[in-house]
Every structure is written in structure tokens, then in C-alpha cells.
Design an enzyme around this catalytic site. Structure first.
Site, PDB file in Angstrom:
ATOM      1  N   ARG A 100       0.858  -1.160  -0.018  1.00 19.66           N
ATOM      2  CA  ARG A 100      -0.217  -0.150  -0.007  1.00 19.66           C
ATOM      3  C   ARG A 100       0.652   1.356   0.170  1.00 19.66           C
ATOM      4  NH1 ARG A 100      -3.302  -3.587  -0.877  1.00 19.66           N
ATOM      5  NH2 ARG A 100      -5.386  -3.837   0.138  1.00 19.66           N
TER       6      ARG A 100
ATOM      7  N   SER B 279     -11.051  -1.344   2.913  1.00 21.73           N
ATOM      8  CA  SER B 279     -10.320  -1.464   4.177  1.00 21.73           C
ATOM      9  C   SER B 279     -10.241   0.033   4.666  1.00 21.73           C
ATOM     10  CB  SER B 279      -8.888  -2.213   4.087  1.00 21.73           C
ATOM     11  OG  SER B 279      -9.131  -3.515   3.502  1.00 21.73           O
TER      12      SER B 279
ATOM     13  N   GLU C 282      -5.899   3.619   6.173  1.00 19.11           N
ATOM     14  CA  GLU C 282      -5.445   3.333   4.802  1.00 19.11           C
ATOM     15  C   GLU C 282      -6.212   4.299   3.835  1.00 19.11           C
ATOM     16  OE1 GLU C 282      -5.907   0.591   0.914  1.00 19.11           O
ATOM     17  OE2 GLU C 282      -7.137   0.301   2.507  1.00 19.11           O
TER      18      GLU C 282
HETATM   19  N1  EPU Z   1      -9.948 -11.795  10.279  1.00 16.77           N
HETATM   20  C1  EPU Z   1     -10.454 -11.824  11.793  1.00 16.77           C
HETATM   21  N2  EPU Z   1     -11.794 -11.609  11.656  1.00 16.77           N
HETATM   22  C2  EPU Z   1     -12.432 -11.373  10.946  1.00 16.77           C
HETATM   23  C3  EPU Z   1     -12.297 -11.057   9.404  1.00 16.77           C
HETATM   24  C4  EPU Z   1     -10.622 -11.564   9.250  1.00 16.77           C
HETATM   25  O1  EPU Z   1      -9.813 -12.054  12.639  1.00 16.77           O
HETATM   26  O2  EPU Z   1     -13.785 -10.817  11.057  1.00 16.77           O
HETATM   27  C5  EPU Z   1      -8.504 -11.931  10.174  1.00 16.77           C
HETATM   28  C6  EPU Z   1      -8.320 -13.418   9.718  1.00 16.77           C
HETATM   29  O3  EPU Z   1      -7.091 -14.040  10.242  1.00 16.77           O
HETATM   30  C7  EPU Z   1      -8.122 -13.419   8.080  1.00 16.77           C
HETATM   31  C8  EPU Z   1      -7.558 -12.163   7.969  1.00 16.77           C
HETATM   32  O4  EPU Z   1      -7.970 -11.240   8.886  1.00 16.77           O
HETATM   33  O5  EPU Z   1      -7.327 -14.533   7.791  1.00 16.77           O
HETATM   34  C9  EPU Z   1      -7.303 -11.602   6.675  1.00 16.77           C
HETATM   35  O6  EPU Z   1      -8.447 -11.085   6.115  1.00 16.77           O
HETATM   36  P1  EPU Z   1      -8.905 -11.045   4.798  1.00 16.77           P
HETATM   37  O7  EPU Z   1      -8.534 -12.266   4.164  1.00 16.77           O
HETATM   38  O8  EPU Z   1     -10.453 -10.568   4.607  1.00 16.77           O
HETATM   39  O9  EPU Z   1      -8.018  -9.766   4.246  1.00 16.77           O
HETATM   40  P2  EPU Z   1      -7.515  -8.496   4.988  1.00 16.77           P
HETATM   41  O10 EPU Z   1      -6.220  -8.501   5.339  1.00 16.77           O
HETATM   42  O11 EPU Z   1      -8.547  -8.036   5.918  1.00 16.77           O
HETATM   43  C10 EPU Z   1      -6.496  -7.418   2.659  1.00 16.77           C
HETATM   44  C11 EPU Z   1      -6.768  -6.090   2.017  1.00 16.77           C
HETATM   45  C12 EPU Z   1      -7.920  -6.085   1.153  1.00 16.77           C
HETATM   46  C13 EPU Z   1      -8.064  -7.180   0.135  1.00 16.77           C
HETATM   47  C14 EPU Z   1      -7.772  -8.703   1.013  1.00 16.77           C
HETATM   48  C15 EPU Z   1      -7.548  -9.865   0.195  1.00 16.77           C
HETATM   49  C16 EPU Z   1      -5.676  -4.509   3.344  1.00 16.77           C
HETATM   50  C17 EPU Z   1      -5.732  -3.228   4.167  1.00 16.77           C
HETATM   51  N3  EPU Z   1      -6.623  -4.890   2.891  1.00 16.77           N
HETATM   52  O12 EPU Z   1      -7.832  -7.425   3.699  1.00 16.77           O
HETATM   53  O13 EPU Z   1      -7.918  -5.083   0.533  1.00 16.77           O
HETATM   54  O14 EPU Z   1      -9.183  -7.250  -0.530  1.00 16.77           O
HETATM   55  O15 EPU Z   1      -6.689  -8.456   1.905  1.00 16.77           O
HETATM   56  O16 EPU Z   1      -6.310  -9.730  -0.440  1.00 16.77           O
HETATM   57  O17 EPU Z   1      -4.299  -4.824   3.065  1.00 16.77           O
HETATM   58  C18 EPU Z   1      -8.862  -2.652   0.561  1.00 16.77           C
HETATM   59  O18 EPU Z   1      -7.635  -2.176   0.578  1.00 16.77           O
HETATM   60  O19 EPU Z   1      -9.527  -1.761   0.439  1.00 16.77           O
HETATM   61  C19 EPU Z   1      -9.022  -4.097   0.486  1.00 16.77           C
HETATM   62  C20 EPU Z   1     -10.380  -4.509   0.612  1.00 16.77           C
END
Ligand code: EPU
Length: 329
Positions: free
Chosen positions: A154, A222, A317
Site C-alpha cells: 500500500r 479497508s 489506509e
Molecule cells: N480476520 C479476523 N476476523 C474477521 C475477518 C478477518 O480475525 O472477522 C482475520 C483473519 O485472520 C483473516 C485475516 O483477517 O485470515 C485476513 O482477512 P481478509 O482475507 O479478509 O483480508 P484483509 O487482510 O482483512 C486485505 C486487504 C483487502 C484485500 C484482502 C484480500 C488491506 C488493508 N486490505 O484485507 O483490500 O481485498 O486483503 O487480499 O491490505 C482494501 O484495501 O480496501 C481491501 C479491501
């Protein structure tokens, strides 16, 4: 005063002095210099106008796509006002693969290199060969090769040294002709030898099931970045709190901000009209006529609670814009 409510996906009811839609960079430069307080907007999916903005807002509608090829690659130069998801869809229809993991990300092509958008194991910077831009002060046109854009998680040079000084006019993508699917992330790993279309459709399904549609429930994706911790800090957290998820990232460990926010009990919580999404707590939503103050209160409470409990500072972000321009929390 024109409303900005439909021009940013969180849909707060802010207004501004004037909204310009520009379709040439010369027009943009002329108009920009005619006003003292300005804000340059792409698709509005990563910006929140918290209150009325005192200046003029510029919306990029630069359009156009040109193609050439080399023996091994498709090289596509795209104007920065094109829509990201439409571009991904078009590339796929042409048989040009690589961006399918980045389907359905809202926003414009010009915003992609700025924060190096990424999802499901791929970052835009992996496929960006060059970024062309104009210096807002001098009008000079420059180009930076992908390797000079300092792409990180990012992050890019457009958020640091060049921030606020330039208008990105074009992004050139280089997509290898050899198909190389990336299926490392989450549910994509369940697919066997998927075609690019299957990846595209799977990503769309995952996003639709996890992330609220900004057209029906205002949000900016996010809200916070995933913090990258020192390995020693991560180990301390695991010693104290047990199974803390983490993914190696350069010299450190990237821990999902969603996990911290979830552990602190914010899922589904509301402050005023803002709600922390019950399924993906990294997303704050405009659940009921939220105000900018509601957004700030919720964001600050989350940051403070997570920091007190885990000694982890979360960083927004999204870009937050107040009456005179961008603000930090
Ligand atoms: N998790 C929890 N509780 C929840 C949901 C998630 O603990 O209710 C934890 C879990 O460990 C899960 C982890 O968060 O494995 C990751 O969750 P997720 O796969 O939904 O991804 P994220 O890290 O929350 C990032 C990006 C997203 C992107 C997804 C998929 C950032 C800030 N966000 O989210 O990007 O779609 O990975 O690659 O890096 C955005 O930037 O607007 C965005 C949506």
C-alpha cells in the site's frame, strides 16, 4: 455548493466550492492554478470528505488505451481516468492475463500505483512497467519505470516524494503472455489449475460475499492498513495472546488489522451512523446517515483500543479530507 456525496464511496454529505471534471491534463493544469485550495480525486473509493471542503475538487476523466506487444508480453498504456474494474474485465476479454486477482476493486487506474492496490496475492505494482505524470507546478511530463516507483505494501513514491506535486496521466502495464496463475491466497488455493476467468469469477464472488457494495452501503474498503510488525514484536504477541495470525512481509510480519479489531469486540458496533462491519471489521460503513465526526470517533476508538491492548498502532489506509485538505488522525 455542489455535493460530494456521490463522488466518494463512503457517501458522507460534504459539499465543496466547485467540482471540475477534466478530460485533458492541460485543462486540469489551467484550472488548478486558478484556485488556491484544491483536491484531486480519482474514483473516490479511498477518500472520505469528513466535512465541507473549502476548495475546488478535480475529478479525473482522462480516457484512452493503446496496445503494443513484444515477443513475451502485452504492453498496454492506459489513461489514468479509466475505471479499474472495467479495465481488468477488458484485459481478460482480450486474453491478457495477470490482473484477474484484482477484479472488482473500486477506483480509477491512476489511483492504482499511488497506493499500489493489492488483493488475493497480487499487487498492481507487479505488472506496472511505467507511470507517466505531469508536474503540477511546471507542467513538465515525466515517466518513471515501475522499478523506480518504490512499490511496497500500500505504498509508492507517489505517496511520499511525489505526493501532491503531480497528476498521473497514464499507467503502462506489462502482462506476460505466458499464463501464471497466482492462487496462494485463502480460498483461491482450493482451485485446481484455474483459468484466468475462474480466478476472476472466484475473486468477484469472495469480494461480494465479504465486502459490502458501496452503492448500497457506503464504505471505503479497508479503513486501516494491515500493520507490519518486527518479528520480535510478533513473537511477543504470540507468547501473550496465543494464535495470532501473521504473514511474512519483507523483514517483518504482516498481521491482519481485522484480527485486532475483531478481538477487541468491534464487529457490528456502531457510533452514531458509522458501523464496524459485522463480517469484515476492517471495513467501516455508513450505516445510517453518518457524519464525519462519527467516522473520526469510531476510527480513533479502534486505534486507541488496539494500541492499548496490543501496543500496535493502526494507520488509516483511506485518505481523510477536512475543510482545508487531507488530515491525519
Ligand atoms: N480476520 C479476523 N476476523 C474477521 C475477518 C478477518 O480475525 O472477522 C482475520 C483473519 O485472520 C483473516 C485475516 O483477517 O485470515 C485476513 O482477512 P481478509 O482475507 O479478509 O483480508 P484483509 O487482510 O482483512 C486485505 C486487504 C483487502 C484485500 C484482502 C484480500 C488491506 C488493508 N486490505 O484485507 O483490500 O481485498 O486483503 O487480499 O491490505 C482494501 O484495501 O480496501 C481491501 C479491501
Amino acid at each position: 455548493m455542489p455535493s460530494l456525496q456521490t463522488h466518494h464511496t463512503f457517501h458522507l454529505p460534504a459539499q465543496c466550492q466547485y467540482i471540475h471534471h477534466f478530460s485533458s491534463s492541460d485543462t486540469f493544469l489551467d484550472l488548478w492554478h486558478g484556485s488556491a485550495t484544491n483536491y484531486l480525486l480519482g474514483g473516490g473509493s479511498n477518500t472520505l470528505f469528513l466535512e465541507d471542503f473549502e476548495g475546488q475538487v478535480f475529478i479525473n476523466t482522462l480516457k484512452g488505451i493503446s496496445y503494443r506487444e513484444t515477443k513475451n508480453s502485452h504492453i498496454i498504456k492506459v489513461a489514468s481516468g479509466e475505471n479499474w474494474h472495467e479495465l481488468v474485465t477488458r484485459f481478460l476479454a482480450e486474453g491478457w492475463h495477470g490482473l484477474e486477482n484484482l477484479a472488482l476493486i473500486p477506483g480509477s487506474v491512476g489511483a492504482a500505483p499511488i497506493q499500489n492496490i493489492g488483493a488475493y496475492g497480487v499487487e498492481a505494482g507487479n505488472f506496472i512497467a511505467a507511470v507517466e505524470y505531469r508536474d503540477i507546478q511546471t507542467g513538465e511530463t515525466n515517466e518513471r519505470m515501475g522499478s523506480e516507483c518504490l512499490f511496497g505494501y500500500r505504498d509508492s513514491i507517489f505517496k511520499s516524494a511525489l505526493a501532491g506535486h503531480i497528476l498521473i496521466t497514464h499507467v503502462t502495464f506489462e502482462l506476460p503472455k505466458k499464463y501464471q496463475p497466482i492462487t496462494t491466497y485463502g480460498d483461491l488455493a482450493k482451485l485446481t489449475d484455474p483459468s484466468a476467468n475462474e480466478i476472476y469469477n472466484t475473486v468477484i464472488n469472495i469480494r461480494r460475499s465479504k465486502l459490502p457494495d458501496p452503492d448500497t452501503l457506503g464504505n471505503a474498503g479497508s479503513f486501516f492498513k494491515n500493520p507490519v510488525l518486527l518479528a520480535s514484536h510478533y513473537q511477543d504477541l504470540k507468547n501473550e495472546f496465543g494464535a495470532v495470525p501473521g504473514f511474512s512481509a519483507g523483514n517483518g510480519v504482516k498481521v491482519p488489522a481485522a484480527w485486532f479489531i475483531d478481538q477487541c469486540g468491534f464487529k457490528g458496533k456502531t457510533i452514531g451512523g458509522v458501523r464496524c462491519h459485522p463480517d469484515q471489521p476492517l471495513v467501516l460503513t455508513n450505516a445510517n446517515n453518518a457524519s464525519g465526526d462519527d467516522v473520526i470517533s469510531m476510527a480513533q476508538l479502534i486505534m486507541q483500543t488496539v494500541n492499548e491492548r496490543y501496543a500496535v498502532p493502526l494507520e488509516p489506509e483511506v485518505r481523510l479530507v477536512g475543510s482545508a485538505g487531507a488530515i491525519t488522525l
